[in-house]
Design a protein around this motif. Structure first.
Motif, PDB file in Angstrom:
ATOM      1  N   THR A 126       0.819  -1.208   0.000  1.00  0.00           N
ATOM      2  CA  THR A 126       0.000   0.000   0.000  1.00  0.00           C
ATOM      3  C   THR A 126       0.854   1.260   0.000  1.00  0.00           C
ATOM      4  OG1 THR A 126      -1.738  -1.177   1.180  1.00  0.00           O
ATOM      5  CG2 THR A 126      -1.811   1.214   1.265  1.00  0.00           C
ATOM      6  N   GLU A 128       4.221   1.551  -0.841  1.00  0.00           N
ATOM      7  CA  GLU A 128       5.329   1.651  -1.793  1.00  0.00           C
ATOM      8  C   GLU A 128       4.978   1.333  -3.248  1.00  0.00           C
ATOM      9  OE1 GLU A 128       8.652  -0.683  -0.385  1.00  0.00           O
ATOM     10  OE2 GLU A 128       8.324  -0.053   1.681  1.00  0.00           O
ATOM     11  N   ALA A 129       3.787   0.833  -3.522  1.00  0.00           N
ATOM     12  CA  ALA A 129       3.463   0.393  -4.881  1.00  0.00           C
ATOM     13  C   ALA A 129       3.617   1.502  -5.918  1.00  0.00           C
ATOM     14  CB  ALA A 129       2.054  -0.199  -4.939  1.00  0.00           C
ATOM     15  N   ALA A 130       3.163   2.702  -5.592  1.00  0.00           N
ATOM     16  CA  ALA A 130       3.216   3.805  -6.565  1.00  0.00           C
ATOM     17  C   ALA A 130       4.644   4.117  -6.997  1.00  0.00           C
ATOM     18  CB  ALA A 130       2.552   5.046  -5.983  1.00  0.00           C
ATOM     19  N   GLY A 131       5.600   3.995  -6.121  1.00  0.00           N
ATOM     20  CA  GLY A 131       6.993   4.308  -6.455  1.00  0.00           C
ATOM     21  C   GLY A 131       7.842   3.098  -6.787  1.00  0.00           C
ATOM     22  N   SER A 132       7.220   1.941  -7.037  1.00  0.00           N
ATOM     23  CA  SER A 132       7.982   0.701  -7.231  1.00  0.00           C
ATOM     24  C   SER A 132       8.476   0.488  -8.657  1.00  0.00           C
ATOM     25  CB  SER A 132       7.145  -0.502  -6.810  1.00  0.00           C
ATOM     26  OG  SER A 132       6.121  -0.754  -7.762  1.00  0.00           O
ATOM     27  N   GLU A 133       8.156   1.413  -9.553  1.00  0.00           N
ATOM     28  CA  GLU A 133       8.572   1.307 -10.956  1.00  0.00           C
ATOM     29  C   GLU A 133       8.143  -0.025 -11.575  1.00  0.00           C
ATOM     30  OE1 GLU A 133      12.773   2.141 -11.089  1.00  0.00           O
ATOM     31  OE2 GLU A 133      12.482   4.183 -10.356  1.00  0.00           O
ATOM     32  N   ARG A 137       2.979  -5.603  -8.044  1.00  0.00           N
ATOM     33  CA  ARG A 137       1.752  -5.844  -8.801  1.00  0.00           C
ATOM     34  C   ARG A 137       0.757  -6.534  -7.893  1.00  0.00           C
ATOM     35  NH1 ARG A 137       2.143  -5.292 -14.484  1.00  0.00           N
ATOM     36  NH2 ARG A 137      -0.048  -5.588 -14.089  1.00  0.00           N
TER      37      ARG A 137
END
Length: 188
Positions: A126, A128-133, A137
């Motif tokens: 929740t 870190e997903a946006a910045g995980s490049e 998934r």
């Protein structure tokens, strides 16, 4: 990477005695370290995990007895023993009605440790997903299934995991260790 003639089908582990080897936080850390970084000695694992070699040696023997780790062929000799995680294991919990009270307590402890890890992973996803490049998934869904269909789905998921499963020693240079989770439960 589905099972081939060279690769035997997964070895199913579901007896309480083997699963007891997993019901300790340090043993789960050892398995994670071997799974993410590859083969190691008790000395290198002790350094990595901040434990002493005597403690590590005891827990390594418990994991070996349970069938979750093994000697690395050709690397073990003399006083230094190299360990690796056993690949291609299908871990299944035994039916509750077949367990003794003591075995149920052990399975409960293993479930508690796994739940704590899974909650931590869900929080991390929740945050870190946006910045995980693209390295994180996920998917959520709802379906109406019979118990047999749910079992078939679970088996298909395990086959998919086997297809993409490999250890660090077999991974290409741009691969990273990725934690995968799936569970299904009735919504009503």
């Amino acid at each position: 990477m589905a099972a081939t003639e060279e690769e035997p089908p997964p070895r199913r582990v579901g007896d309480p005695e083997s699963l007891k080897a997993l019901a300790h936080p340090l043993r789960l850390k050892i398995l994670r370290a071997l799974g993410t970084s590859g083969p190691a000695t008790s000395t290198t694992l002790a350094e990595r995990l901040g434990e002493n070699t005597g403690t590590l040696s005891y827990h390594l023997r418990q994991l070996e007895r349970g069938g979750f780790i093994e000697d690395v062929p050709g690397r073990t000799g003399g006083r230094e023993r190299w360990w690796r995680a056993v690949r291609n294991i299908d871990v299944r919990r035994p039916p509750q009605e077949e367990l003794t009270d003591a075995e149920r307590a052990i399975m409960g402890e293993l479930d508690r440790m796994r739940l704590e890890e899974d909650i931590g992973l869900a929080r991390r996803f929740t945050l870190e997903a946006a910045g995980s490049e693209g390295w994180m998934r996920g998917s959520r869904s709802l379906s109406h299934l019979t118990k047999d269909e749910l079992n078939d789905f679970h088996d298909a998921y395990l086959e998919l995991l086997r297809r993409f499963s490999r250890g660090p020693e077999d991974a290409p240079p741009d691969a990273r260790p990725v934690l995968l989770r799936w569970f299904g439960l009735p919504a009503d």
